[in-house]
Design an enzyme around this catalytic site. Structure first.
Site, PDB file in Angstrom:
ATOM      1  N   CYS A 125       0.746  -0.988   0.118  1.00 54.48           N
ATOM      2  CA  CYS A 125       0.020   0.180  -0.054  1.00 54.48           C
ATOM      3  C   CYS A 125       0.980   1.180   0.068  1.00 54.48           C
ATOM      4  CB  CYS A 125      -0.925   0.043   1.278  1.00 54.48           C
ATOM      5  SG  CYS A 125      -0.165   0.257   2.716  1.00 54.48           S
ATOM      6  N   ARG A 407     -12.395   6.614   3.836  1.00 55.09           N
ATOM      7  CA  ARG A 407     -12.152   5.370   4.429  1.00 55.09           C
ATOM      8  C   ARG A 407     -12.127   5.529   5.988  1.00 55.09           C
ATOM      9  NH1 ARG A 407      -6.967   3.155   3.275  1.00 55.09           N
ATOM     10  NH2 ARG A 407      -7.505   2.142   5.042  1.00 55.09           N
TER      11      ARG A 407
END
Ligand code: UD1
Length: 428
Positions: A125, A407
């Site tokens: 990520c 998120r």
């Protein structure tokens, strides 16, 4: 005109330098909600969770649980009922895991309860490689057979998991949570050394104990879990989000105490308050759980290092960098947890910040003002840093890749608008 963007992208546009004032409420903690939701896999009985924040990550976890075989019902705003119905699939598919790395949290519970699990390997990520090797080594030590191929973790434990002594080479939050869940219904005693001490780990232990688990030592380096045959249902209220609260504390400091932060988890942010004091900001209590940040006229530069709880959280690093970028003098921030968590630096530079990176340390020379520009949100917390920067910058800031913000920050646009910010969304 050539359009080089093939897809439409959503952005958040902020008109900077509006006076922010009023009350903002801290939502339930994302990083507590996710493991608590995963823990609903451990029982047949109903679990009710209160104070669930409406975030993309939470809805990804909901989809994952439904995919596995949990029925999820919204009882009222923020209150959800989870009940296992029947196994639909013992797999966490790539489509969901690639959206949220914390999907790995279902591995321990699935393996302990159903003796089998297939979980897509979380990829890299933006903030670093973030492997899950500690989770897998620990589960193997508990008797699981694990192989990793074709991008998936295949795990099975035909005879169930067995308690043992596990020492993590380095503290891992979701690793500690995964093993704590697995150990709570494994056979015998598990001793977890070098365990993470984050409040979200303690919140999970508290709910597991209400479900009948035998856990001692949560919140310390060593957690001892004695496995029980079955766990029962319960009702639990998720703790407030200390990272969202810390983000608002930075904002409150920049707007000189005109922002009152409600539901503020003061006790989880003590180390952060020490740093704020050094900068010249004091958190002052103005109501039962309400605080404001009062600041000196002139703020001081600071030296910050991220470390595991109870020290300075990596998840507040980017927001503090925005603050320090407008504090006269030279500040440093050293990132010790993730190797690539300075992706926001080039973006802050676009707004006029003067920041240099020297290995794991960012050297921030305070500038008088930031000026609005188009920027990218590079990860969840970096997106919050961009929002703060946009609110104090002169002119307009447009933040792309805004899904990162959704998120982890519930209702952020409306929370900011209530404070008087000029914030709007658009699509390009
Ligand atoms: C959790 C938080 C995240 C926070 C991070 C650090 C959740 C859902 N997410 O992430 O917001 O930024 O803690 O406080 O709670 N590591 C390994 N091997 C492993 C596991 C971890 O090498 O198997 C390394 C990581 O690369 C990192 C460090 O250990 O350098 C800590 O990571 P970890 O605590 O596991 O982070 P997460 O649990 O993923």
């Amino acid at each position: 005109m050539i359009n080089i963007r093939e897809e439409t992208v959503e952005f958040l546009e902020i008109e900077g330098r509006k006076t922010l004032k009023g009350v903002v409420h801290v939502s339930g903690a994302k990083n507590a909600a996710l493991p608590l939701m995963a823990a609903t896999l451990l029982t047949d009985e109903a679990i009710i969770l209160n104070n669930i924040p409406y975030l993309l990550d939470v809805f990804t976890m909901k989809s994952l649980l439904e995919h596995i075989g949990i029925e999820v019902t919204e009882l009222e705003k923020g209150k959800f009922l989870f009940r296992f119905s029947e196994v639909n699939s013992l797999e966490a598919p790539y489509e969901l895991v690639s959206k949220m790395r914390a999907s790995i949290l279902v591995l321990g519970a699935m393996l302990a309860r159903f003796h089998q699990a297939k979980v897509a390997l979380p990829g890299g990520c933006s903030i670093g490689t973030r492997p899950v090797d500690f989770h897998l080594t620990a589960l193997k030590k508990m008797g699981a057979q694990i192989k990793v191929e074709h991008g998936y973790i295949y795990a099975k434990a035909p005879d169930g998991l067995k308690g043992t002594v596990i020492e993590f080479p380095k503290k891992t939050v979701t690793g500690t949570e995964n093993i704590m869940m697995a150990a709570s219904i494994a056979e015998g005693k598990t001793v977890l050394k070098n365990a993470a001490k984050e409040p979200e780990v303690v919140d999970l232990a508290n709910m597991l104990k209400k479900m009948g688990a035998q856990i001692e030592g949560e919140g310390t380096d060593t957690i001892v879990i004695t496995g029980v045959k079955r766990l029962k249902g319960t009702e639990h209220t998720i703790i407030p989000d200390r990272i969202e609260a810390g983000t608002f504390a930075v904002l409150s400091a920049l707007f000189d105490g005109n922002i009152i932060i409600e539901n503020y988890p003061y006790q989880y942010l003590k180390y952060v308050h020490n740093i704020l004091e050094k900068i010249g900001v004091t958190m002052v209590q103005v109501g039962r759980n309400s605080f404001v940040a009062k600041r000196l006229k002139t703020l001081y530069p600071a030296k910050i290092e991220t470390r595991e709880y109870p020290f300075f959280p990596t998840d507040l690093q980017a927001q503090f960098m925005t603050l320090l970028s407008v504090v006269e003098g030279v500040s440093t921030i050293r990132e010790n947890i993730f190797e690539n968590r300075f992706m926001h630096v080039p973006e802050l530079r676009r707004l006029g910040a003067n920041i240099k990176i020297n290995n794991r340390t960012a050297v921030i020379s305070g500038v008088k003002k930031l000026t609005g520009a188009p920027v990218k949100a590079t990860d969840l917390r970096a997106s919050a840093a961009m929002v703060i920067a946009g609110l104090i910058a002169e002119g307009t800031t447009r933040i792309y890749n805004i899904y990162h913000l959704d998120r982890g920050y519930e209702d952020i646009d409306s929370k900011l608008r209530t404070l008087g910010a000029e914030v709007s969304r658009g699509v390009e």
